[in-house]
Design a protein around this motif. Structure first.
Motif, PDB file in Angstrom:
ATOM      1  N   LEU A  90      11.138  54.398 -15.607  1.00  0.00           N
ATOM      2  CA  LEU A  90      10.411  55.665 -15.465  1.00  0.00           C
ATOM      3  C   LEU A  90      11.061  56.554 -14.404  1.00  0.00           C
ATOM      4  N   VAL A  91      11.566  55.941 -13.341  1.00  0.00           N
ATOM      5  CA  VAL A  91      12.279  56.711 -12.319  1.00  0.00           C
ATOM      6  C   VAL A  91      13.579  57.261 -12.900  1.00  0.00           C
ATOM      7  N   ARG A  92      14.327  56.416 -13.595  1.00  0.00           N
ATOM      8  CA  ARG A  92      15.599  56.851 -14.180  1.00  0.00           C
ATOM      9  C   ARG A  92      15.395  57.989 -15.177  1.00  0.00           C
ATOM     10  N   GLU A  93      14.235  58.019 -15.838  1.00  0.00           N
ATOM     11  CA  GLU A  93      13.934  59.084 -16.801  1.00  0.00           C
ATOM     12  C   GLU A  93      13.370  60.336 -16.131  1.00  0.00           C
ATOM     13  N   GLY A  94      13.213  60.308 -14.807  1.00  0.00           N
ATOM     14  CA  GLY A  94      12.698  61.462 -14.092  1.00  0.00           C
ATOM     15  C   GLY A  94      11.192  61.619 -14.152  1.00  0.00           C
ATOM     16  N   LYS A  95      10.481  60.571 -14.583  1.00  0.00           N
ATOM     17  CA  LYS A  95       9.027  60.652 -14.707  1.00  0.00           C
ATOM     18  C   LYS A  95       8.307  60.203 -13.437  1.00  0.00           C
ATOM     19  N   ALA A  96       9.022  59.595 -12.524  1.00  0.00           N
ATOM     20  CA  ALA A  96       8.448  59.153 -11.253  1.00  0.00           C
ATOM     21  C   ALA A  96       9.434  59.426 -10.131  1.00  0.00           C
ATOM     22  N   GLU A  97       8.897  59.763  -8.958  1.00  0.00           N
ATOM     23  CA  GLU A  97       9.724  60.049  -7.787  1.00  0.00           C
ATOM     24  C   GLU A  97       9.555  59.001  -6.697  1.00  0.00           C
ATOM     25  N   ALA A  98       8.801  57.948  -7.001  1.00  0.00           N
ATOM     26  CA  ALA A  98       8.627  56.839  -6.065  1.00  0.00           C
ATOM     27  C   ALA A  98       8.223  55.609  -6.857  1.00  0.00           C
ATOM     28  N   LEU A  99       8.450  54.443  -6.251  1.00  0.00           N
ATOM     29  CA  LEU A  99       8.001  53.169  -6.805  1.00  0.00           C
ATOM     30  C   LEU A  99       6.980  52.569  -5.847  1.00  0.00           C
ATOM     31  N   MET A 100       6.019  51.826  -6.404  1.00  0.00           N
ATOM     32  CA  MET A 100       5.045  51.131  -5.569  1.00  0.00           C
ATOM     33  C   MET A 100       4.882  49.719  -6.081  1.00  0.00           C
ATOM     34  N   LYS A 101       4.959  48.759  -5.174  1.00  0.00           N
ATOM     35  CA  LYS A 101       4.798  47.351  -5.520  1.00  0.00           C
ATOM     36  C   LYS A 101       3.322  47.052  -5.775  1.00  0.00           C
ATOM     37  N   GLY A 102       3.059  46.377  -6.886  1.00  0.00           N
ATOM     38  CA  GLY A 102       1.708  45.913  -7.175  1.00  0.00           C
ATOM     39  C   GLY A 102       1.564  44.456  -6.782  1.00  0.00           C
ATOM     40  N   SER A 103       1.054  43.629  -7.696  1.00  0.00           N
ATOM     41  CA  SER A 103       0.781  42.224  -7.378  1.00  0.00           C
ATOM     42  C   SER A 103       1.902  41.297  -7.813  1.00  0.00           C
ATOM     43  N   LEU A 104       3.083  41.815  -8.043  1.00  0.00           N
ATOM     44  CA  LEU A 104       4.232  40.981  -8.368  1.00  0.00           C
ATOM     45  C   LEU A 104       4.978  40.603  -7.091  1.00  0.00           C
ATOM     46  N   HIS A 105       5.908  39.661  -7.206  1.00  0.00           N
ATOM     47  CA  HIS A 105       6.713  39.263  -6.054  1.00  0.00           C
ATOM     48  C   HIS A 105       7.715  40.363  -5.707  1.00  0.00           C
ATOM     49  N   THR A 106       7.998  40.496  -4.422  1.00  0.00           N
ATOM     50  CA  THR A 106       8.964  41.488  -3.963  1.00  0.00           C
ATOM     51  C   THR A 106      10.316  41.296  -4.642  1.00  0.00           C
ATOM     52  N   LEU A 141      18.512  51.322  -9.444  1.00  0.00           N
ATOM     53  CA  LEU A 141      18.393  52.579  -8.704  1.00  0.00           C
ATOM     54  C   LEU A 141      19.296  52.599  -7.481  1.00  0.00           C
ATOM     55  N   ARG A 142      20.415  51.910  -7.551  1.00  0.00           N
ATOM     56  CA  ARG A 142      21.281  51.830  -6.386  1.00  0.00           C
ATOM     57  C   ARG A 142      21.980  53.159  -6.128  1.00  0.00           C
ATOM     58  N   THR A 143      22.341  53.367  -4.860  1.00  0.00           N
ATOM     59  CA  THR A 143      23.158  54.499  -4.434  1.00  0.00           C
ATOM     60  C   THR A 143      24.328  53.935  -3.625  1.00  0.00           C
ATOM     61  N   ALA A 144      25.106  54.816  -3.038  1.00  0.00           N
ATOM     62  CA  ALA A 144      26.205  54.360  -2.183  1.00  0.00           C
ATOM     63  C   ALA A 144      25.686  53.748  -0.884  1.00  0.00           C
ATOM     64  N   ARG A 145      24.457  54.032  -0.541  1.00  0.00           N
ATOM     65  CA  ARG A 145      23.837  53.537   0.684  1.00  0.00           C
ATOM     66  C   ARG A 145      23.234  52.150   0.465  1.00  0.00           C
ATOM     67  N   ARG A 146      23.333  51.285   1.445  1.00  0.00           N
ATOM     68  CA  ARG A 146      22.718  49.969   1.376  1.00  0.00           C
ATOM     69  C   ARG A 146      21.193  50.113   1.379  1.00  0.00           C
ATOM     70  N   VAL A 147      20.519  49.348   0.549  1.00  0.00           N
ATOM     71  CA  VAL A 147      19.054  49.334   0.534  1.00  0.00           C
ATOM     72  C   VAL A 147      18.557  48.600   1.772  1.00  0.00           C
ATOM     73  N   SER A 148      17.546  49.173   2.443  1.00  0.00           N
ATOM     74  CA  SER A 148      16.978  48.522   3.626  1.00  0.00           C
ATOM     75  C   SER A 148      15.506  48.856   3.752  1.00  0.00           C
ATOM     76  N   HIS A 149      14.819  48.087   4.561  1.00  0.00           N
ATOM     77  CA  HIS A 149      13.371  48.222   4.732  1.00  0.00           C
ATOM     78  C   HIS A 149      13.056  48.758   6.122  1.00  0.00           C
ATOM     79  N   CYS A 150      12.027  49.586   6.196  1.00  0.00           N
ATOM     80  CA  CYS A 150      11.514  50.059   7.478  1.00  0.00           C
ATOM     81  C   CYS A 150      10.011  49.787   7.565  1.00  0.00           C
ATOM     82  N   PHE A 151       9.576  49.204   8.664  1.00  0.00           N
ATOM     83  CA  PHE A 151       8.170  49.196   9.010  1.00  0.00           C
ATOM     84  C   PHE A 151       7.886  50.454   9.828  1.00  0.00           C
ATOM     85  N   VAL A 152       6.813  51.156   9.486  1.00  0.00           N
ATOM     86  CA  VAL A 152       6.338  52.268  10.306  1.00  0.00           C
ATOM     87  C   VAL A 152       5.031  51.786  10.914  1.00  0.00           C
ATOM     88  N   MET A 153       5.059  51.488  12.201  1.00  0.00           N
ATOM     89  CA  MET A 153       3.955  50.771  12.824  1.00  0.00           C
ATOM     90  C   MET A 153       3.104  51.680  13.691  1.00  0.00           C
TER      91      MET A 153
END
Length: 312
Positions: free
Chosen positions: A89-105, A119-131
């Motif tokens: 859905l993201v690749r088709e331009g129908k969504a601008e974000a993804l959200m994890k439901g009850s599946l495994h990360t 959905l890879r880019t030239a940038r490494r995928v990484s995680h941020c906590f906003v606390m």
């Protein structure tokens, strides 16, 4: 002392002027993930597209008294298929974000990083906590505590740039990055201190941009002015960092969970470096943390629409 969730409330309030972000919610097949998506929609943060086994999603909604009227559902038979369909859905331009439901990360991220269909880019995928840490003036970004296990210097440069771009998307007045280690002096026997020094020089040379950066710094003199003063550290970052780059996943995970379980901090989570922001929440997250994660994704998506540097 600040009000509970004050920093998250500010993030959510900032999103009220934005259009809801179309978001593919992968496999929302339990109460917490489905309710979180619906509450975020109610606040105008996201426009959810529910992706998963439709009969199961409807059954969860019925059992929990949740109203799905007008909510689009894209049928997918099981969790991995839900992840792949959400990515599509993201690749088709129908969504601008993804959200994890009850599946495994791993199931969601496996679909994200596939070379041909992900959905890879030239940038490494990484995680941020906003606390949202009680008693701490501003939101605190901690990275990477969930995706990259033992990042190399090259990977850390991408993790760092992702976090800096996120801080700008969240409208930090000034981005101040502390590259953490166990000490504030360079010790050849402690590789994280050498990598911290190299990252600072990469900032000087324009290989990483958009922030003040210092390191190595220990946690105390990164966030406490008195600790920095006692150690004689003179730096625009020491004692007032608002982004913490950790040496590895284990250190970051323990830091984030210590703040959460010992200091009562709330933990919003997002993955960057893909084509769109990925809302990566835990089953143990509170509702306010889930909503804050959606607000963070909405602000990142807005930055992408405006053509700023944020990737994912």
């Amino acid at each position: 002392m600040d009000r509970p969730h004050e920093k998250y409330d500010r993030l959510i309030e900032r999103c009220q002027t934005l259009a809801p972000t179309p978001t593919a919610v992968a496999h929302p097949c339990d109460q917490s993930s489905l309710e979180g998506a619906l509450q975020a929609a109610k606040l105008g943060l996201i426009a959810p597209i529910l992706v998963g086994p439709s009969a199961r999603i409807l059954a969860v909604a019925k059992d929990c008294g949740l109203d799905l009227t007008g909510m689009p559902i894209v049928d997918a038979p099981f969790s991995v298929a839900s992840a792949e369909m959400a990515v599509q859905l993201v690749r088709e331009g129908k969504a601008e974000a993804l959200m994890k439901g009850s599946l495994h990360t791993d199931e969601l991220m496996g679909a994200v990083v596939k070379s041909a269909t992900g959905l890879r880019t030239a940038r490494r995928v990484s995680h941020c906590f906003v606390m949202d840490v009680p008693g701490h003036e501003d939101a605190l970004i901690i990275t990477d505590a969930a995706v990259n296990i033992a990042p190399t210097l090259e990977v850390k440069a991408d993790i760092l740039q992702n976090a800096i771009d996120l801080a700008h998307a969240l409208h930090f007045d000034e981005v101040r990055v502390a590259v953490l280690s166990a000490m504030e002096t360079i010790n050849p026997k402690v590789p994280s201190t050498l990598e911290a020094a190299a990252l600072c020089k990469m900032m000087d040379r324009g290989q990483v941009t958009g922030a003040l950066i210092d390191g190595p710094l220990a946690l105390d003199n990164a966030i406490d002015m008195e600790a920095a003063r006692v150690k004689g550290i003179k730096s625009p970052v020491a004692g007032r960092a608002n982004v913490l780059l950790v040496p590895d996943l284990e250190a970051g995970n323990m830091l984030a969970k210590s703040l959460s379980f010992l200091a009562g901090a709330d933990t919003a989570g997002i993955v960057l470096g893909a084509r769109v922001p990925i809302i990566l929440t835990s089953r143990a997250d509170s509702l306010i943390a889930r909503l804050a994660s959606c607000a963070v994704a909405a602000l990142v998506a807005q930055s992408r629409r405006e053509g700023t540097k944020v990737i994912g």
